[in-house]
Motif scaffolding. Sequence first.
Motif, short mmCIF file in Angstrom:
data_model
loop_
_atom_site.label_atom_id
_atom_site.label_comp_id
_atom_site.label_asym_id
_atom_site.label_seq_id
_atom_site.Cartn_x
_atom_site.Cartn_y
_atom_site.Cartn_z
N VAL A 102 45.97 55.35 6.47
CA VAL A 102 44.89 56.12 7.09
C VAL A 102 44.40 55.37 8.32
CG1 VAL A 102 42.62 57.15 6.78
CG2 VAL A 102 44.21 57.07 4.86
N GLY A 103 44.60 55.96 9.50
CA GLY A 103 44.17 55.36 10.75
C GLY A 103 45.33 54.89 11.59
N SER A 104 45.28 55.20 12.90
CA SER A 104 46.40 54.85 13.79
C SER A 104 45.99 53.86 14.87
CB SER A 104 46.97 56.11 14.44
OG SER A 104 46.05 56.67 15.35
N GLY A 105 45.02 52.99 14.53
CA GLY A 105 44.72 51.86 15.40
C GLY A 105 45.77 50.77 15.20
N PRO A 106 45.56 49.59 15.77
CA PRO A 106 46.56 48.51 15.63
C PRO A 106 46.89 48.17 14.19
CG PRO A 106 44.94 47.95 17.31
CD PRO A 106 44.44 49.18 16.65
N ALA A 107 45.88 48.13 13.30
CA ALA A 107 46.14 47.80 11.90
C ALA A 107 47.02 48.86 11.25
CB ALA A 107 44.83 47.63 11.14
N GLY A 108 46.67 50.12 11.44
CA GLY A 108 47.43 51.20 10.82
C GLY A 108 48.83 51.32 11.37
N ALA A 253 49.06 59.98 -3.89
CA ALA A 253 49.52 58.66 -3.44
C ALA A 253 48.97 57.60 -4.37
CB ALA A 253 49.09 58.39 -2.02
N GLU A 254 49.80 56.63 -4.72
CA GLU A 254 49.36 55.52 -5.56
C GLU A 254 49.14 54.25 -4.76
OE1 GLU A 254 52.04 55.00 -8.83
OE2 GLU A 254 51.99 57.13 -9.38
N GLN A 255 49.52 54.29 -3.50
CA GLN A 255 49.27 53.16 -2.58
C GLN A 255 48.66 53.71 -1.31
OE1 GLN A 255 52.62 53.42 -3.81
NE2 GLN A 255 52.09 52.13 -5.55
N LEU A 256 47.51 53.16 -0.94
CA LEU A 256 46.75 53.67 0.20
C LEU A 256 46.30 52.50 1.07
CD1 LEU A 256 45.24 56.06 1.61
CD2 LEU A 256 43.35 55.64 0.03
N ILE A 257 46.79 52.47 2.31
CA ILE A 257 46.31 51.47 3.26
C ILE A 257 45.19 52.08 4.08
CG2 ILE A 257 46.90 50.20 5.36
CD1 ILE A 257 49.52 49.46 4.17
N LEU A 258 44.02 51.48 4.00
CA LEU A 258 42.85 51.97 4.73
C LEU A 258 42.68 51.17 6.00
CD1 LEU A 258 40.04 52.57 2.04
CD2 LEU A 258 41.46 54.27 3.21
N ALA A 259 42.97 51.80 7.13
CA ALA A 259 42.79 51.18 8.45
C ALA A 259 41.90 52.12 9.26
CB ALA A 259 44.13 50.96 9.13
N ILE A 260 40.69 52.38 8.74
CA ILE A 260 39.85 53.47 9.23
C ILE A 260 39.06 53.12 10.48
CG2 ILE A 260 39.65 54.53 6.96
CD1 ILE A 260 36.90 53.19 6.68
N GLY A 261 39.07 51.86 10.90
CA GLY A 261 38.24 51.48 12.05
C GLY A 261 36.79 51.34 11.63
N GLN A 262 35.97 50.78 12.51
CA GLN A 262 34.59 50.47 12.14
C GLN A 262 33.60 51.58 12.44
OE1 GLN A 262 32.01 48.34 14.72
NE2 GLN A 262 33.68 47.51 15.93
N SER A 263 34.06 52.72 12.96
CA SER A 263 33.12 53.77 13.37
C SER A 263 33.16 55.00 12.47
CB SER A 263 33.42 54.18 14.82
OG SER A 263 33.20 53.10 15.69
N ALA A 264 33.87 54.93 11.35
CA ALA A 264 33.96 56.07 10.43
C ALA A 264 32.85 55.95 9.38
CB ALA A 264 35.33 56.11 9.79
N ASP A 265 31.60 56.17 9.81
CA ASP A 265 30.47 56.03 8.89
C ASP A 265 30.61 56.94 7.69
OD1 ASP A 265 29.70 54.52 11.07
OD2 ASP A 265 27.65 55.27 11.13
N CYS A 502 42.20 47.16 5.48
CA CYS A 502 42.62 46.20 6.51
C CYS A 502 42.00 46.57 7.85
CB CYS A 502 44.14 46.14 6.63
SG CYS A 502 44.93 47.67 7.16
N GLY A 503 42.08 45.62 8.78
CA GLY A 503 41.62 45.87 10.15
C GLY A 503 40.13 45.73 10.34
N GLU A 504 39.66 46.20 11.50
CA GLU A 504 38.24 46.08 11.84
C GLU A 504 37.37 46.82 10.84
OE1 GLU A 504 36.74 46.70 15.69
OE2 GLU A 504 38.18 45.44 16.70
N GLY A 505 37.81 48.01 10.43
CA GLY A 505 37.00 48.81 9.53
C GLY A 505 36.81 48.19 8.16
N ALA A 506 37.75 47.34 7.76
CA ALA A 506 37.62 46.65 6.48
C ALA A 506 36.73 45.42 6.60
CB ALA A 506 38.99 46.25 5.96
#
Length: 531
Positions: A102-108, A253-265, A502-506
């Motif tokens: 989830v998320g297409s920034g650098p982490a995703g 899905a049984e595996q989920l990578i969360l790379a949502i960024g820091q602005s997804a309140d 992962c990433g900034e949002g994490a």
Amino acid sequence: MRLRINDIPMTLGAGAKNLREAAAEILGVSPESILSVDVLRKSLDARRNRPPFFVYAVVVTVPDSIGIPDSRDRRISLEADQAFLRTPQMRPIRTRKRPVVVGSGPAGLFAALVLARSGLPVLLVERGKAVVERIRDVQAFWEKGEFHPESHVHFGEGGAGTFSDGKLTSRVKNPLTAWVKKILVEMGAPRNILIDAKPHIGTDRLRRIVVRMRQELQDLGCEIRFAANMTDVIVQRGAVDGIVINGREEVRAEQLILAIGQSADDSYRMLHDRGVQLAPKPFAAGLRIEHPQALIDEIQYGPWVGSAELPPAEYALAVRIPDLDRAVYTFCMCPGGQVIGCSAREKGVVTNGMSCSRRDGPFANSAVVVNIRTEDFAGTSLHPLSGLQFRRRWEAGAYALGGGRYFAPAQRLVDFLEGRPTREGMETSFLPGVVPAPLHRALPGFAVEALKRGLAAFNEKMPGFLTGEAVLIGVETRTSSPVRIVRGTDGQSVSVRGIFPCGEGAGYAGGIVSSALDGIRAAELLLESLA
């Protein structure tokens, strides 16, 4: 035999062509004895009051017959071929289970790349739009004040980094950093990012790079969906079982990578409601400062200003205010760039810096920020999402001070320090526009006091910084996330198995490189869990 030589100084005008001669002199051999010279690193030493010069680190190949040089010269060491380059631990895994990123920034993007190159059928979902459509929406915001809640500087292909300076500096010491840069070069970044001490790409090149990464992922079998907002997470017996897209479509899905960024309140709130453990996290907030780039060049380079070899000058300043127990520092300095509006919600103003690859704009800008502690959020009744409320309060206040239309409140630096209003026009690059306003009302009192004293101290470190030409623009609140998605040593959420934040949002990274590295780490740990 390959030898590494550090700290080779080269004066302006000498150029890299003389590196062979300089290396030979350090080794005490003839230039003809050196079979090859590979530049590992190039930096600029431009400390004031002395001529600027470049400093190189190189690897040279010499015949084994020369022997190992005198070990007393600490600049020289044996270099194992390619020892500085590690690749992610990708392993071929046969499974029909589809991990979701989830998320297409650098982490995703980098997480998806590692998974896809391991042969997994990855699904990458992004709530924003693809680059071309996203650029149109952002331009409409800057030119007309038309805000698109799901397509702006923070949401969309490439994440917030797409509209940035594209800095690749990172304080993280990670052997995968070179691999990240190598991939970016493969996707169209200039090769000099592999050796520059302060590499950057620029927003113009980043926009093309993320498209190339999308194409690479699709060629590897990754499915990418835009305008696909993860509105819910399905949790069964303490483990993730899928997500809901756009409020209606369930994806198992049984595996989920969360790379949502820091602005997804809204995503933070949903995760909290679903039992994903979150924690408040310190961050920093302040203002953007903008000077004429020519002034910064003159301050930093002195009589050597104007040399064609010298890039637009940069600065990095920091000071501690002991009696306030606060730090004030510059952050994300953009030479030759512009200050941009990057509102993340309706009726809120947020500033940031951006520049193109040439950095040839007439202004230099930087964030000037103060550290914000979690106890500043809400006193003793601290909620995991208190930092979001704190941040939103000051962004909404900046919108009001700017008179609406997403104009930013602004004030001359000298007026801010003297506590007087700015009345005449101010030259600034900010889009959509600025309105003269008293910036002491744009931030908490402790932050205003710390900024005033910090800015005055900056002028002692960098004489000329305090000038009537400098403009302050509010507010800068997105330096890092005020929330952390708590994870264990296995990279998974401590409360819901199968979720890899992962990433900034994490709350574990900041900037392009550290976010990419954190995405790679999440992918490696996901692969390990499957294996």
